[in-house]
Structure formats: C-alpha cells, structure tokens
Design a protein around this motif. Sequence first.
Motif, PDB file in Angstrom:
ATOM      1  N   VAL A 176       7.664  -5.856  -1.574  1.00 22.08           N
ATOM      2  CA  VAL A 176       6.786  -6.566  -0.646  1.00 22.08           C
ATOM      3  C   VAL A 176       7.437  -6.550   0.727  1.00 22.08           C
ATOM      4  O   VAL A 176       8.547  -7.062   0.900  1.00 22.08           O
ATOM      5  CB  VAL A 176       6.525  -8.015  -1.095  1.00 22.08           C
ATOM      6  CG1 VAL A 176       5.610  -8.717  -0.096  1.00 22.08           C
ATOM      7  CG2 VAL A 176       5.915  -8.054  -2.491  1.00 22.08           C
ATOM      8  N   ASP A 202      -3.418  -8.240   6.287  1.00 22.24           N
ATOM      9  CA  ASP A 202      -3.203  -7.284   5.194  1.00 22.24           C
ATOM     10  C   ASP A 202      -4.179  -6.113   5.290  1.00 22.24           C
ATOM     11  O   ASP A 202      -4.592  -5.563   4.280  1.00 22.24           O
ATOM     12  CB  ASP A 202      -3.317  -7.978   3.828  1.00 22.24           C
ATOM     13  CG  ASP A 202      -4.716  -8.540   3.545  1.00 22.24           C
ATOM     14  OD1 ASP A 202      -5.607  -8.415   4.422  1.00 22.24           O
ATOM     15  OD2 ASP A 202      -4.913  -9.126   2.465  1.00 22.24           O
ATOM     16  N   ALA A 208      -2.097  -5.239   0.691  1.00 20.82           N
ATOM     17  CA  ALA A 208      -1.415  -6.158  -0.217  1.00 20.82           C
ATOM     18  C   ALA A 208      -2.434  -6.750  -1.171  1.00 20.82           C
ATOM     19  O   ALA A 208      -3.631  -6.798  -0.879  1.00 20.82           O
ATOM     20  CB  ALA A 208      -0.703  -7.270   0.559  1.00 20.82           C
ATOM     21  N   HIS A 250       3.485  -3.699  -1.455  1.00 18.06           N
ATOM     22  CA  HIS A 250       2.594  -4.538  -0.665  1.00 18.06           C
ATOM     23  C   HIS A 250       3.179  -4.735   0.733  1.00 18.06           C
ATOM     24  O   HIS A 250       4.398  -4.764   0.901  1.00 18.06           O
ATOM     25  CB  HIS A 250       2.407  -5.896  -1.339  1.00 18.06           C
ATOM     26  CG  HIS A 250       1.987  -5.786  -2.773  1.00 18.06           C
ATOM     27  ND1 HIS A 250       0.673  -5.843  -3.174  1.00 18.06           N
ATOM     28  CD2 HIS A 250       2.735  -5.601  -3.901  1.00 18.06           C
ATOM     29  CE1 HIS A 250       0.611  -5.710  -4.486  1.00 18.06           C
ATOM     30  NE2 HIS A 250       1.846  -5.563  -4.957  1.00 18.06           N
TER      31      HIS A 250
END
Length: 303
Positions: A176, A202, A208, A250
């Motif tokens: 992430v 995002d 993500a 992500h």
Amino acid sequence: MTELGRQERQADGDGRNVFFEVIRPETQTLPLVFNSPHSGRVYTREFLAASRLDAQQIRRSEDLYVDELFSAAPAFGAPLQRAFFPRAFLDVNREPFELDPRMFSGPLPAHINAVSPRVIGGLGTIPKIVAENMPIYDAPLDVAEGLSRIEWIYRPYHQSLKALLQETRRNFGRAVLIDCHSMPGTVSVGGHRRRPDFIIGDRYGTSASAAIAYAAISILEGMGFSTAYNKPYAGGFITEHYGRPAADCHALQIEISRRLYADEASLQKKPEFVAVKQAVNLFIGEFAAFLMAEGEAPGLAAE
C-alpha cells in the motif's frame, strides 16, 4: 558545469544521493510505503539564477514540510521516500515526458506528451509555472539540460519507488503506497469553495480497494478532521501508475491542508505544526492497525 552535472559529481564523490533519500525502518513490519515527491526544498544558486522568480516566490509549488509531517513512518515500520529537489525543478508526479516544446531551445524527442492537460496548464514534468500562474523561466531551457533531469533524477526516483513496492509486495503479499501531499487552505469543489482538512484520492476507485480508501477517510473523520474524496484531487501519475488493486498493490494520495500547520503567505510553520504532526502519527498508527487486521482476515493473509 551545469547544475545537474555538479550534483551528479557530488553524488559520485561522496557516495550519497543528493536528489532523494529512502529512510528505512530497522525492520519493515508493515505492508506500507510512504512517498513525499513534492516537499523538496533544495534550490541551488544556479536554478534560482535561471528563474525569474525570487527565492520566496518559487516555493509556491512546494508541498510544505510534508516530509516532516510523515517523518515518523519508519518508526512505525514503513519506509519513507522523499525528494530533495523542488517540484519547480522537476515533477516526478507526471509521466516521464510530459513536456512543453515551447519551453526549450531545440527539438524534443518525438515520444513526448505535449498535449496532456497538465502540460497545457504549465505543470508538466519540467514545470513552466508555479502556483498562481507565475512563470519560472525568462529564457528557453537547453534541451539537453531538461532531458538530463529526467535521466538522472526522474528515472532513479521511480526505480527506487518501484523497488520499494515490489519488495513490500514480496515480503507481505501486498503493498500500500501513501503518496503524501499538501494543498491550499481553500479549494474549489464543483464550483464551490471548500476548506477540507484532508482529501483522499484513489483515482475514482481505480488505484486502491474501496476498503482501504474508506478506512483512511473513516480514521481521519474519527479524529475530528473534515475530509473530501477524490475532489478536487484524485491522485496524479504516481497514484495511477502504481495502484493495481487486482494485484493487491494499492495507492492512495493524501492531501493535507496547509492552513492547518503553515502560514500560506510566509510559508513558515505555525505553532499548530506539532499538533498536526502528532495527528499524522496517530493516523499512521491506526491505518497500519487496520491493514494488519485486514491482512489477517480469511483470504487476505500474506502469501
């Protein structure tokens, strides 16, 4: 010798990278990587001499002190990559060749992207302006100098970031990326002026998982901050390029309002800076706890 050549020699001579650094924890314990690409504030004499702006004006494009706000990330067990070079010199949150031919004294390679909205707005890989539409340069840039910034700074920066994410994915089964930025105190959302404390981006749900994005928003709102989601900042090239939810990689962009911790005219820290940094630390801790709990859930354990 050009500014870049001087820095390149310095890096070769003393063994350190003068363009950016990766601050690693003793042991990485989290599937997190933090990145601060726009907080660099090393303005060399040669760059300032080439600019029509003074030392204060040219800082208008900085993400003020964002690297400091997130500096505790390694203490939580996650690496932090941060730029030393300023965004006005080179913007690594762009495609590698988003370039405006009108900025240069000679022909550019055929593969440049000269028509992206960011280039048209003066905010390409080598920016033409800083905030408030203030032109940076008085004269055209030498093509070789411009391309050398991409070759010797942009490419290594992204090679390093890519390696951090690949290593994290390999060790934890997922990665992430938190791409850390700051924003003006007042932003335009749907034609209305708004003053959110944080914006989570995002790329409209593409970089993500929804659970990760909503967790970030929920944590911040639980701390008493106002938030916005993807508007007006959904994430730039870094978020779009590295976010691959289907591969459990992500990427979130987080924007912090500068009015919370800095004087937007003088660019100096406010006394509230310490409290905001403590709040960021709390966010990192709670977000890390969410990721670890999610990773232990059935079907989400690290490979």
